[in-house]
Design a protein around this motif. Structure first.
Motif, PDB file in Angstrom:
ATOM      1  N   GLY A  48      11.725  -4.534  -0.203  1.00  0.00           N
ATOM      2  CA  GLY A  48      12.911  -4.787   0.602  1.00  0.00           C
ATOM      3  C   GLY A  48      12.844  -4.215   2.004  1.00  0.00           C
ATOM      4  O   GLY A  48      13.758  -4.446   2.800  1.00  0.00           O
ATOM      5  N   PHE A  49      11.792  -3.484   2.328  1.00  0.00           N
ATOM      6  CA  PHE A  49      11.669  -2.861   3.646  1.00  0.00           C
ATOM      7  C   PHE A  49      10.786  -3.674   4.594  1.00  0.00           C
ATOM      8  O   PHE A  49      10.716  -3.343   5.770  1.00  0.00           O
ATOM      9  CB  PHE A  49      11.090  -1.443   3.525  1.00  0.00           C
ATOM     10  CG  PHE A  49      12.117  -0.395   3.234  1.00  0.00           C
ATOM     11  CD1 PHE A  49      12.325   0.657   4.123  1.00  0.00           C
ATOM     12  CD2 PHE A  49      12.890  -0.453   2.090  1.00  0.00           C
ATOM     13  CE1 PHE A  49      13.277   1.633   3.866  1.00  0.00           C
ATOM     14  CE2 PHE A  49      13.838   0.517   1.813  1.00  0.00           C
ATOM     15  CZ  PHE A  49      14.034   1.556   2.704  1.00  0.00           C
ATOM     16  N   LYS A  50      10.140  -4.704   4.101  1.00  0.00           N
ATOM     17  CA  LYS A  50       9.220  -5.476   4.935  1.00  0.00           C
ATOM     18  C   LYS A  50       9.847  -6.811   5.300  1.00  0.00           C
ATOM     19  O   LYS A  50      10.349  -7.535   4.447  1.00  0.00           O
ATOM     20  CB  LYS A  50       7.892  -5.707   4.224  1.00  0.00           C
ATOM     21  CG  LYS A  50       6.829  -6.345   5.120  1.00  0.00           C
ATOM     22  CD  LYS A  50       5.471  -6.356   4.412  1.00  0.00           C
ATOM     23  CE  LYS A  50       4.400  -6.943   5.328  1.00  0.00           C
ATOM     24  NZ  LYS A  50       3.054  -6.866   4.713  1.00  0.00           N
ATOM     25  N   GLY A  51       9.801  -7.131   6.605  1.00  0.00           N
ATOM     26  CA  GLY A  51      10.338  -8.400   7.076  1.00  0.00           C
ATOM     27  C   GLY A  51       9.358  -9.533   6.850  1.00  0.00           C
ATOM     28  O   GLY A  51       8.208  -9.331   6.424  1.00  0.00           O
ATOM     29  N   LEU A  52       9.788 -10.742   7.182  1.00  0.00           N
ATOM     30  CA  LEU A  52       8.960 -11.933   6.993  1.00  0.00           C
ATOM     31  C   LEU A  52       7.769 -11.932   7.934  1.00  0.00           C
ATOM     32  O   LEU A  52       7.845 -11.419   9.035  1.00  0.00           O
ATOM     33  CB  LEU A  52       9.814 -13.182   7.209  1.00  0.00           C
ATOM     34  CG  LEU A  52      10.958 -13.388   6.214  1.00  0.00           C
ATOM     35  CD1 LEU A  52      11.773 -14.607   6.608  1.00  0.00           C
ATOM     36  CD2 LEU A  52      10.422 -13.545   4.788  1.00  0.00           C
TER      37      LEU A  52
END
Length: 244
Positions: free
Chosen positions: A240-244
């Motif tokens: 949940g901490f990494k963006g696309l």
């Protein structure tokens, strides 16, 4: 060609330090018009050095049809006032993708990311915006890079530092939420690099009723602290901490 991140700003920052080819390196080549991004910025941690970032848009050969659908190649370089040849570089093909959730702006971040007593990182913040009003989605991701000899190396990949999302009727009813994350250098370290302490703050907004009789309620979640640790190659991001 219009450079969204500011040719005027680049000239103001770099004009006194860079000349000739070095100054030209701060300006993206005119290959994709307004959809390219370019910036250069002095690196306060290392006086005399300037960071340059270029993101060149590559349209999807099948589905673009004049829309902003495709990918961005990322080029980074560190330039010296004494030599027009970059002292360190990095290139990543298809670093970001753009479609209905489109890349909107890019900034060089020179905050004090002191990873070791001798080594500081710089960041690239990429801002994305969705196209839906009733299902909004805006995100900002942060990646960190360090200079190692003539190379720049990524040590943090797309940490999600801002997210605004929701689902509502466009008038009143529905929910939206904003999460903001900030970074501090931790007192502990892993594999020789300082742990990163990430503070997450989430604010919610709930609307009920008709447009003429709309009630809005704001919620504030308790801040959450999360430690990011270096595994010898990069900082590990929780789910949940990494963006696309």
């Amino acid at each position: 060609m219009t450079v969204k991140s500011g040719w005027i700003g680049c000239a103001a920052l770099c004009g006194g330090l860079l000349a000739g080819q070095a100054l030209a390196d701060c300006t993206p080549p005119a290959v994709s018009g307004d959809w390219d991004f370019g910036q250069c910025k002095d690196w306060p941690a290392y006086p005399g050095l300037t960071i340059s970032s270029l993101l060149k848009f590559e349209p999807d050969p099948v589905g673009a049809d004049g829309d902003k659908i495709g990918s961005y190649d990322l080029g980074l370089s560190v330039l010296s006032a004494d030599d027009p040849t970059p002292v360190a570089t990095y290139h990543q093909a298809a670093a970001f993708f753009s479609d209905a959730f489109a890349l909107d702006s890019v900034q060089i971040d020179t905050a004090r990311y002191k990873l070791t007593p001798e080594l500081r990182a710089f960041g690239i913040r990429a801002n994305f915006k969705g196209s839906s009003r009733v299902n909004p989605l805006d995100e900002t991701v942060l990646s960190l890079y360090v200079k190692e000899g003539s190379k720049l190396r990524p040590v943090l990949d797309r940490l999600l530092v801002y997210r605004f999302s929701g689902e509502w009727d466009g008038n009143c009813a529905g929910e939206r939420a904003t999460t903001v994350r900030t970074i501090e250098m931790g007192k502990t370290s892993s594999h020789g690099f300082a742990d990163l302490v990430v503070k997450s703050v989430t604010t919610g907004l709930v609307g009920e009723g008709s447009p003429d009789n709309c009630e809005m309620k704001t919620t504030n979640d308790k801040p959450v602290l999360t430690a990011l640790r270096y595994d010898g190659k990069a900082y590990v991001l929780p789910q949940g901490f990494k963006g696309l």
